[in-house]
Design an enzyme around this catalytic site. Structure first.
Site, short mmCIF file in Angstrom:
data_model
loop_
_atom_site.label_atom_id
_atom_site.label_comp_id
_atom_site.label_asym_id
_atom_site.label_seq_id
_atom_site.Cartn_x
_atom_site.Cartn_y
_atom_site.Cartn_z
N ARG A 58 0.80 -1.23 0.00
CA ARG A 58 0.00 0.00 0.00
C ARG A 58 0.83 1.27 0.00
O ARG A 58 0.41 2.31 -0.48
CB ARG A 58 -0.87 0.04 1.27
CG ARG A 58 -2.08 -0.82 1.15
CD ARG A 58 -2.74 -0.94 2.47
NE ARG A 58 -1.85 -1.62 3.42
CZ ARG A 58 -2.20 -1.97 4.65
NH1 ARG A 58 -3.39 -1.68 5.09
NH2 ARG A 58 -1.35 -2.59 5.45
N LYS A 165 2.53 -18.62 6.10
CA LYS A 165 1.80 -18.94 7.32
C LYS A 165 1.35 -17.65 7.97
O LYS A 165 1.92 -16.61 7.64
CB LYS A 165 2.68 -19.79 8.25
CG LYS A 165 3.86 -19.04 8.85
CD LYS A 165 4.51 -19.84 9.92
CE LYS A 165 3.67 -19.81 11.19
NZ LYS A 165 4.40 -19.33 12.36
N ASP A 194 5.96 -24.04 4.64
CA ASP A 194 6.36 -24.38 6.00
C ASP A 194 7.88 -24.34 5.95
O ASP A 194 8.51 -25.27 5.45
CB ASP A 194 5.87 -25.77 6.41
CG ASP A 194 6.12 -25.99 7.88
OD1 ASP A 194 7.26 -25.73 8.32
OD2 ASP A 194 5.20 -26.39 8.61
N HIS A 195 8.46 -23.25 6.41
CA HIS A 195 9.87 -23.06 6.11
C HIS A 195 10.78 -24.12 6.77
O HIS A 195 11.90 -24.31 6.35
CB HIS A 195 10.34 -21.64 6.44
CG HIS A 195 10.59 -21.36 7.88
ND1 HIS A 195 9.59 -21.07 8.76
CD2 HIS A 195 11.74 -21.33 8.60
CE1 HIS A 195 10.12 -20.87 9.96
NE2 HIS A 195 11.41 -21.03 9.90
N ASP A 253 1.48 -21.64 16.77
CA ASP A 253 2.55 -20.95 16.06
C ASP A 253 3.59 -21.93 15.51
O ASP A 253 4.13 -21.73 14.42
CB ASP A 253 3.23 -19.95 17.01
CG ASP A 253 4.34 -19.16 16.34
OD1 ASP A 253 4.07 -18.58 15.27
OD2 ASP A 253 5.46 -19.11 16.88
N HIS A 258 5.40 -26.56 11.91
CA HIS A 258 6.80 -27.02 11.82
C HIS A 258 7.05 -28.35 12.55
O HIS A 258 7.68 -29.24 12.01
CB HIS A 258 7.75 -25.97 12.41
CG HIS A 258 7.51 -24.57 11.91
ND1 HIS A 258 7.16 -24.31 10.61
CD2 HIS A 258 7.58 -23.36 12.53
CE1 HIS A 258 7.03 -23.00 10.46
NE2 HIS A 258 7.27 -22.40 11.60
N LYS A 359 9.47 -20.41 24.15
CA LYS A 359 10.23 -19.16 24.05
C LYS A 359 10.93 -18.96 25.39
O LYS A 359 10.48 -19.46 26.42
CB LYS A 359 9.28 -17.98 23.82
CG LYS A 359 8.38 -18.12 22.60
CD LYS A 359 9.05 -17.63 21.35
CE LYS A 359 8.12 -17.72 20.15
NZ LYS A 359 8.80 -17.69 18.86
N LYS A 364 18.82 -21.14 21.63
CA LYS A 364 18.06 -21.49 20.42
C LYS A 364 18.60 -22.81 19.89
O LYS A 364 19.78 -22.91 19.56
CB LYS A 364 18.20 -20.40 19.38
CG LYS A 364 17.44 -20.70 18.08
CD LYS A 364 17.11 -19.44 17.30
CE LYS A 364 16.54 -19.74 15.90
NZ LYS A 364 15.21 -20.30 15.89
C1 BG6 Z 1 8.01 -18.98 12.85
C2 BG6 Z 1 7.32 -18.67 14.15
O1 BG6 Z 1 7.17 -19.69 11.99
O2 BG6 Z 1 9.17 -19.75 13.11
C3 BG6 Z 1 8.26 -17.99 15.12
O3 BG6 Z 1 6.21 -17.84 13.90
C4 BG6 Z 1 9.52 -18.79 15.29
O4 BG6 Z 1 7.62 -17.79 16.39
C5 BG6 Z 1 10.12 -19.12 13.94
O5 BG6 Z 1 10.43 -18.04 16.08
C6 BG6 Z 1 11.30 -20.04 14.09
O6 BG6 Z 1 11.94 -20.21 12.87
P1 BG6 Z 1 13.48 -20.58 12.83
O7 BG6 Z 1 13.75 -20.87 11.41
O8 BG6 Z 1 14.22 -19.38 13.35
O9 BG6 Z 1 13.65 -21.74 13.74
#
Ligand code: BG6
Length: 510
Positions: A58, A165, A194-195, A253, A258, A359, A364
């Protein structure tokens, strides 16, 4: 002589030149993921010449301003760094199209622009629409694409859609969105992102299982005690994410998409071939075989939800979930979920799959661990210390992508003592180069017409069916809210440990 290669498989992964139209072009995903992915495909020589990128949004931006913004983002996040020459060549194919998502005229203009451009450049009319806007616009965009005739294949070209998503917020909304999508594009032209499926290590699950003769014979209830899937994140609700997250929660989420996708890959039967439907047919059977936790009692027994309290992560004081920006101070949304899943089929009967996601955990890390049954309690069990546990195969999805196998070994010395040791494979040292980002692979596949790494309609709906029962129990006002708590920076609530302890098991320490 018989050709041993199937045409469709051999020609896979050859992306074709097309116009990529991104809806939601001024957003974070375009800046941080999509454009850097296209840039890195260009660096690796995998972006076909003739690809044009048209960002739709936009804001009143010019082509030049759009390119500058994207360049700044690419400089910050690109996997291979930023090379001016490559960027300049990519940027000359990037354009901006200003339009409201509901404005029909904007789509007519877009259609005209695309065909004029194809005519001028001799393009085949291939179009890849990427819907990366806020989800409330998904319907409008799809319906307007249809009205403008942009969903139809051109004479010699194709028309495909990638949908980001979240794909719905429950089964009903996902079914509705599927109706709209499939009322616009055929399923074969629909690519639901779905990455996690684009991550190199997720793709390697099938290779590990079906290209190595030693694992598959043991990949069943006879030899596997249980499986754990962990997705830990150290960050919380930074960058204003609280608004979205508080309406979603960990289960919707990340588990619905995933983590259930990872579970399907680990548990599926060998597909008949590597075609998109061959693989997805097997994955969806796993989702259909999930035992449903469809009463509040079953949910209470098999699922733990929790929120983090204020705590400390790597020396930093962080607020509790309910104190986060844009989160309701009385929120009943889970930032953490742990569940016990059972797959009622021949291979997995009685083998628990434990999933946890949270979280503000200490770090990570995403991994899948396969815990094999222990050896019979003869021979070494009488030794001091006994046998220190069964074999564990760990698939590290991220970071430090790789696979390790825990085995027992004799500790060197004159007495017989056993110690666990690890055989370890790291992508970084074995292959010496960084893996492509998930979005690189997924965009290349969509340009190549290969939907294997995208979720099919029935997979998405089956996953929602499973998740919906749990959400319903959590929102059932007759049952007390079962919300556990834990300090940020710890590995989750006591209740999640108890969930495994009831089966005589413990979470793997990451
Ligand atoms: C996303 C979620 O689909 O995936 C996020 O909405 C999450 O909350 C993220 O942090 C995690 O992706 P990756 O590739 O960093 O593990």
């Amino acid at each position: 002589m018989i050709n041993p290669f199937r045409e469709d498989l051999v020609s896979r992964n050859l992306p074709e030149a097309c116009s990529i139209v991104i809806f939601g072009a001024t957003g974070d995903l375009t800046h941080r993921k999509l454009i850097p992915a296209l840039y890195n495909l260009a660096v690796d020589g995998e972006l076909p010449s003739g690809v044009r990128i048209i960002g739709v949004a936009r804001r009143d931006w010019s082509d030049e301003y759009f390119r500058e913004e994207l360049k700044r983002a690419n400089q910050k996040v690109s996997r291979t760094g930023h090379d001016e020459a490559v960027w300049d060549s990519l940027a000359s194919s990037i354009f901006y199209h200003c339009s409201e998502f509901q404005d029909k005229e904007g789509y007519d203009k877009l259609a005209k622009r695309l065909s004029e451009d194809d005519r001028a450049r001799g393009g085949k009319g291939n179009r890849l629409f990427y819907i990366a806007s806020a989800p409330e616009y998904f319907d409008d965009i799809l319906l307007n694409l249809k009205e403008a005739g942009l969903n139809r294949e051109q004479e010699s070209g194709w028309s495909r859609v990638i949908v980001e998503k979240p794909f719905g917020t429950d089964l009903g909304t996902a079914q509705h969105l599927n109706e709209v999508v499939n009322g616009t594009f055929e399923e074969k032209d629909t690519y639901r992102i779905d990455h996690y499926l684009g991550k190199e290590t997720a793709q390697n699950i099938m290779v590990l299982r079906f290209a190595n003769a030693i694992f598959e014979p043991m990949w069943n209830k006879e030899h596997i005690d249980h499986i754990q899937i962990t997705c830990a994140e150290h960050f919380g609700m930074e960058g204003g994410r609280g608004g979205y997250y508080d309406k979603s929660g960990a289960l919707r989420d990340m588990v619905q998409n995933h983590l259930l996708q990872l579970l399907s890959l680990v548990a599926m039967e060998p597909p008949t071939d590597l075609s998109a439907d061959g693989v997805r047919d097997e994955k969806v059977k796993v989702l259909r075989s999930l035992r449903q936790w469809d009463t509040p009692e079953l949910v209470g027994k098999n699922v733990v939800r929790a929120q983090y309290l204020a705590g400390n992560i790597n020396g930093d004081e962080v607020p509790g979930y309910r104190e986060e920006e844009r989160v309701n101070p009385e929120s009943l949304t889970e930032s953490y979920v742990a569940l016990r899943c059972l797959i009622d089929n021949w291979r997995w009967s009685g083998v628990p799959f434990y999933i946890r996601m949270g979280k503000r955990l200490p770090k990570k890390a995403t991994e899948i661990s396969i815990h094999f049954k222990e050896t019979p309690t003869v021979l070494f069990n009488a030794m001091p210390g006994g046998v220190p546990g069964g074999n564990v195969l760990v698939i590290r999805i991220q970071p430090d992508e790789g696979i390790s196998l825990r085995m027992n070994s004799k500790l060197p010395g004159t007495t017989l003592r056993l110690e666990p040791v690890k055989m370890d494979f790291h992508y970084s040292t074995s292959f010496g180069k960084s893996s492509p980002e998930a979005y690189e692979r997924l965009l290349a596949d969509a340009m190549a017409g290969d939907a294997t790494l995208f979720a099919r309609r029935d997979e998405v709906e089956e996953a929602w069916r499973f998740v919906d029962h749990i959400e319903r129990a959590w929102h059932d006002t007759r049952t007390p809210p079962m919300m556990a708590e834990f300090p940020a920076g710890s590995w989750g609530p006591r209740e999640a440990d108890e969930l495994l302890a009831r089966d005589g098991k413990t979470w793997r320490r990451l």
